[in-house]
Design a protein around this motif. Structure first.
Motif, PDB file in Angstrom:
ATOM      1  N   LEU A  76       8.629  54.098  47.432  1.00  0.00           N
ATOM      2  CA  LEU A  76       9.458  55.003  48.229  1.00  0.00           C
ATOM      3  C   LEU A  76      10.943  54.832  47.928  1.00  0.00           C
ATOM      4  O   LEU A  76      11.683  55.819  47.807  1.00  0.00           O
ATOM      5  CB  LEU A  76       9.190  54.753  49.718  1.00  0.00           C
ATOM      6  N   PHE A  77      11.376  53.588  47.795  1.00  0.00           N
ATOM      7  CA  PHE A  77      12.802  53.345  47.566  1.00  0.00           C
ATOM      8  C   PHE A  77      13.277  53.908  46.222  1.00  0.00           C
ATOM      9  O   PHE A  77      14.258  54.664  46.186  1.00  0.00           O
ATOM     10  CB  PHE A  77      13.105  51.853  47.660  1.00  0.00           C
ATOM     11  N   PRO A  78      12.618  53.579  45.084  1.00  0.00           N
ATOM     12  CA  PRO A  78      13.090  54.192  43.823  1.00  0.00           C
ATOM     13  C   PRO A  78      12.979  55.710  43.809  1.00  0.00           C
ATOM     14  O   PRO A  78      13.808  56.402  43.204  1.00  0.00           O
ATOM     15  CB  PRO A  78      12.201  53.557  42.754  1.00  0.00           C
ATOM     16  N   ALA A  79      11.974  56.262  44.503  1.00  0.00           N
ATOM     17  CA  ALA A  79      11.835  57.721  44.544  1.00  0.00           C
ATOM     18  C   ALA A  79      13.012  58.353  45.277  1.00  0.00           C
ATOM     19  O   ALA A  79      13.581  59.364  44.835  1.00  0.00           O
ATOM     20  CB  ALA A  79      10.526  58.106  45.220  1.00  0.00           C
ATOM     21  N   PHE A  80      13.416  57.766  46.405  1.00  0.00           N
ATOM     22  CA  PHE A  80      14.534  58.324  47.168  1.00  0.00           C
ATOM     23  C   PHE A  80      15.865  58.078  46.474  1.00  0.00           C
ATOM     24  O   PHE A  80      16.779  58.895  46.581  1.00  0.00           O
ATOM     25  CB  PHE A  80      14.547  57.728  48.572  1.00  0.00           C
ATOM     26  N   VAL A  81      15.990  56.959  45.766  1.00  0.00           N
ATOM     27  CA  VAL A  81      17.210  56.714  44.989  1.00  0.00           C
ATOM     28  C   VAL A  81      17.355  57.773  43.904  1.00  0.00           C
ATOM     29  O   VAL A  81      18.443  58.314  43.672  1.00  0.00           O
ATOM     30  CB  VAL A  81      17.190  55.304  44.380  1.00  0.00           C
ATOM     31  N   ALA A  82      16.248  58.082  43.226  1.00  0.00           N
ATOM     32  CA  ALA A  82      16.281  59.126  42.191  1.00  0.00           C
ATOM     33  C   ALA A  82      16.667  60.471  42.792  1.00  0.00           C
ATOM     34  O   ALA A  82      17.447  61.234  42.207  1.00  0.00           O
ATOM     35  CB  ALA A  82      14.920  59.222  41.510  1.00  0.00           C
ATOM     36  N   ALA A  83      16.142  60.772  43.989  1.00  0.00           N
ATOM     37  CA  ALA A  83      16.430  62.056  44.611  1.00  0.00           C
ATOM     38  C   ALA A  83      17.887  62.172  45.038  1.00  0.00           C
ATOM     39  O   ALA A  83      18.468  63.261  45.004  1.00  0.00           O
ATOM     40  CB  ALA A  83      15.512  62.264  45.815  1.00  0.00           C
ATOM     41  N   TRP A  84      18.506  61.065  45.430  1.00  0.00           N
ATOM     42  CA  TRP A  84      19.863  61.141  45.978  1.00  0.00           C
ATOM     43  C   TRP A  84      20.945  61.009  44.916  1.00  0.00           C
ATOM     44  O   TRP A  84      22.031  61.563  45.072  1.00  0.00           O
ATOM     45  CB  TRP A  84      20.049  60.057  47.040  1.00  0.00           C
ATOM     46  N   PHE A  85      20.654  60.306  43.816  1.00  0.00           N
ATOM     47  CA  PHE A  85      21.711  60.012  42.854  1.00  0.00           C
ATOM     48  C   PHE A  85      21.534  60.702  41.502  1.00  0.00           C
ATOM     49  O   PHE A  85      22.495  60.766  40.729  1.00  0.00           O
ATOM     50  CB  PHE A  85      21.801  58.500  42.615  1.00  0.00           C
ATOM     51  N   LEU A  86      20.338  61.191  41.176  1.00  0.00           N
ATOM     52  CA  LEU A  86      20.094  61.719  39.842  1.00  0.00           C
ATOM     53  C   LEU A  86      19.986  63.243  39.851  1.00  0.00           C
ATOM     54  O   LEU A  86      19.903  63.873  40.903  1.00  0.00           O
ATOM     55  CB  LEU A  86      18.818  61.105  39.267  1.00  0.00           C
ATOM     56  N   GLY A  87      19.970  63.815  38.634  1.00  0.00           N
ATOM     57  CA  GLY A  87      19.850  65.254  38.481  1.00  0.00           C
ATOM     58  C   GLY A  87      18.412  65.707  38.557  1.00  0.00           C
ATOM     59  O   GLY A  87      17.478  64.906  38.686  1.00  0.00           O
ATOM     60  N   ARG A  88      18.225  67.021  38.441  1.00  0.00           N
ATOM     61  CA  ARG A  88      16.881  67.580  38.628  1.00  0.00           C
ATOM     62  C   ARG A  88      15.912  67.134  37.544  1.00  0.00           C
ATOM     63  O   ARG A  88      14.726  66.905  37.822  1.00  0.00           O
ATOM     64  CB  ARG A  88      16.965  69.098  38.688  1.00  0.00           C
ATOM     65  N   TRP A  89      16.409  67.014  36.287  1.00  0.00           N
ATOM     66  CA  TRP A  89      15.498  66.634  35.212  1.00  0.00           C
ATOM     67  C   TRP A  89      15.094  65.173  35.323  1.00  0.00           C
ATOM     68  O   TRP A  89      13.918  64.832  35.111  1.00  0.00           O
ATOM     69  CB  TRP A  89      16.136  66.917  33.850  1.00  0.00           C
ATOM     70  N   GLU A  90      16.035  64.305  35.661  1.00  0.00           N
ATOM     71  CA  GLU A  90      15.682  62.900  35.868  1.00  0.00           C
ATOM     72  C   GLU A  90      14.711  62.742  37.031  1.00  0.00           C
ATOM     73  O   GLU A  90      13.781  61.935  36.998  1.00  0.00           O
ATOM     74  CB  GLU A  90      16.931  62.054  36.109  1.00  0.00           C
ATOM     75  N   LEU A  91      14.937  63.542  38.097  1.00  0.00           N
ATOM     76  CA  LEU A  91      14.024  63.500  39.238  1.00  0.00           C
ATOM     77  C   LEU A  91      12.629  63.961  38.835  1.00  0.00           C
ATOM     78  O   LEU A  91      11.627  63.350  39.232  1.00  0.00           O
ATOM     79  CB  LEU A  91      14.560  64.371  40.373  1.00  0.00           C
ATOM     80  N   ALA A  92      12.550  65.036  38.026  1.00  0.00           N
ATOM     81  CA  ALA A  92      11.239  65.529  37.581  1.00  0.00           C
ATOM     82  C   ALA A  92      10.512  64.473  36.749  1.00  0.00           C
ATOM     83  O   ALA A  92       9.312  64.249  36.925  1.00  0.00           O
ATOM     84  CB  ALA A  92      11.407  66.811  36.774  1.00  0.00           C
ATOM     85  N   VAL A  93      11.246  63.794  35.870  1.00  0.00           N
ATOM     86  CA  VAL A  93      10.635  62.731  35.064  1.00  0.00           C
ATOM     87  C   VAL A  93      10.135  61.608  35.962  1.00  0.00           C
ATOM     88  O   VAL A  93       9.011  61.090  35.786  1.00  0.00           O
ATOM     89  CB  VAL A  93      11.643  62.198  34.030  1.00  0.00           C
ATOM     90  N   ASN A  94      10.943  61.234  36.944  1.00  0.00           N
ATOM     91  CA  ASN A  94      10.524  60.152  37.826  1.00  0.00           C
ATOM     92  C   ASN A  94       9.323  60.551  38.681  1.00  0.00           C
ATOM     93  O   ASN A  94       8.480  59.695  39.008  1.00  0.00           O
ATOM     94  CB  ASN A  94      11.686  59.739  38.735  1.00  0.00           C
ATOM     95  N   MET A  95       9.205  61.823  39.035  1.00  0.00           N
ATOM     96  CA  MET A  95       8.028  62.271  39.786  1.00  0.00           C
ATOM     97  C   MET A  95       6.757  62.144  38.950  1.00  0.00           C
ATOM     98  O   MET A  95       5.709  61.736  39.458  1.00  0.00           O
ATOM     99  CB  MET A  95       8.241  63.714  40.258  1.00  0.00           C
ATOM    100  N   VAL A  96       6.878  62.474  37.670  1.00  0.00           N
ATOM    101  CA  VAL A  96       5.721  62.294  36.777  1.00  0.00           C
ATOM    102  C   VAL A  96       5.393  60.819  36.631  1.00  0.00           C
ATOM    103  O   VAL A  96       4.213  60.407  36.694  1.00  0.00           O
ATOM    104  CB  VAL A  96       6.015  62.925  35.402  1.00  0.00           C
ATOM    105  N   VAL A  97       6.419  59.990  36.445  1.00  0.00           N
ATOM    106  CA  VAL A  97       6.210  58.549  36.323  1.00  0.00           C
ATOM    107  C   VAL A  97       5.598  57.989  37.599  1.00  0.00           C
ATOM    108  O   VAL A  97       4.693  57.133  37.554  1.00  0.00           O
ATOM    109  CB  VAL A  97       7.549  57.843  36.004  1.00  0.00           C
ATOM    110  N   THR A  98       6.054  58.445  38.752  1.00  0.00           N
ATOM    111  CA  THR A  98       5.498  57.988  40.029  1.00  0.00           C
ATOM    112  C   THR A  98       4.012  58.292  40.116  1.00  0.00           C
ATOM    113  O   THR A  98       3.208  57.453  40.552  1.00  0.00           O
ATOM    114  CB  THR A  98       6.245  58.653  41.199  1.00  0.00           C
TER     115      THR A  98
END
Length: 341
Positions: free
Chosen positions: A77-99
């Motif tokens: 949960l913590f890395p997912a929310f960090v990605a959502a608050w600090f990163l761009g849409r493409w980085e967030l999309a990559v992290n969602m796939v990685v999650t």
């Protein structure tokens, strides 16, 4: 504390997994030290930290005896929310796939039934990704609201020109640039002639329309580096860098002609009296205070233009204001002023 608890509760598996876990935690601490010292994290560094958080979760799952009990996917949960608050849409999309992949790898050993595994991965990853997406949408809305609020704090709501606050905020930049380039700062105070008479005769709606028409005409006339601000009522200030008084006089004459040429939809028009003042910024002076001293001098010159008949340009280096010549009304170019200071 979580690392210590896993050791104390004897949840870690015996053998090399225990040392892998300890080495991973130590590496995380060492990786964080430079970032703490610098107190600044770049976008790609933040992305790397988020992926590192996902990797740490896999290490924890690999090194403990009961992952379902002690290492639920909620740890992501913590890395997912960090990605959502600090990163761009493409980085967030990559992290969602990685999650999603991390949840699959972590839960695979605990489920023999592929259907049950798919349901659990879908629920865990779906909950994490939905939460991260919600945080990302909230962040974008907050950012847009902040940008709009900041823009409104610098703009005049009627004309769309900059306001006094923005004008003062630009003074340090212009003073620095003038000292660096060896140029002068010119302030031009514009006051619309007989504006109160127009308001009384045609109403405030007509006056507001005239102000908007004048603002649009001036915006199309000033140079990209000039600051055009409405300081109150029918007074408008133009702040710019000029090489000499001639350049300031030419710009002021262009502004005067722009005001005279502006028209509203109902055909209302006004003229403007303009006062010019110049200064050479010196090292160590307060830019905001120097700005208002300069504007006060331009204001005094503007009143000289009013006294000499309006619809003209006056400056502190010319003894008297003069009316525009006939050719200036058609060419928008005035004669060069002479610096007698």
């Amino acid at each position: 504390m979580g690392t210590i608890n896993l050791f104390v509760d004897d949840v870690l598996r015996a053998g090399p997994q225990r040392w892998i876990y300890g080495a991973t935690m130590a590496a995380c601490v060492l990786a964080a030290v430079p970032l703490v010292v610098r107190q600044r994290v770049g976008r790609w560094q933040m992305f790397g930290l988020v992926l590192l958080g996902d990797l740490i979760y896999l290490v924890v799952v690999f090194c403990i005896d009961d992952p379902v009990r002690y290492a639920t996917p909620l740890m992501l949960l913590f890395p997912a929310f960090v990605a959502a608050w600090f990163l761009g849409r493409w980085e967030l999309a990559v992290n969602m796939v990685v999650t999603t992949l991390v949840c699959l790898v972590a839960l695979w050993p605990s489920y023999d039934d592929p259907v049950a595994l798919g349901v659990q991965v879908g629920v865990s990853a779906g909950m994490l990704n939905a939460g991260a997406l919600g945080v990302f949408v909230l962040r974008r809305r907050v950012q847009r609201l902040l940008v709009a609020t900041q823009a409104l704090s610098h703009l005049d709501p009627l004309t769309g020109l900059f306001n006094r606050r923005f004008l003062v905020g630009q003074a340090p930049r212009m003073w620095r640039q003038a000292r660096r380039d060896g140029t002068r700062v010119a302030a031009m105070m514009l006051d619309l002639d007989h504006f109160k008479r127009l308001n009384d005769a045609h109403g405030h709606a007509a006056g507001d329309a005239v102000l908007r028409a004048v603002a649009a005409s001036l915006t199309a006339t000033v140079r990209p580096t000039d600051v055009l601000a409405r300081t109150g009522g029918e007074e408008i200030v133009v702040l710019g860098l000029v090489a000499d008084p001639d350049e300031a006089a030419h710009l002021a004459e262009r502004l005067r002609t722009a005001v005279a040429d502006s028209r509203t939809a109902d055909g209302h028009a006004v003229t403007a009296s303009i006062g010019i003042a110049l200064t050479r910024p010196v090292e160590g002076e307060d830019a905001a205070e120097a700005l208002w001293r300069l504007v006060d001098r331009a204001d005094a010159a503007m009143y000289e233009a009013k006294q000499q008949g309006r619809d003209r340009v006056a400056s502190l280096w010319l003894p008297r204001a003069r009316a525009p010549l006939p050719q200036e009304n058609t060419t928008r170019q005035g004669p060069a002023a002479t610096d007698v200071a």
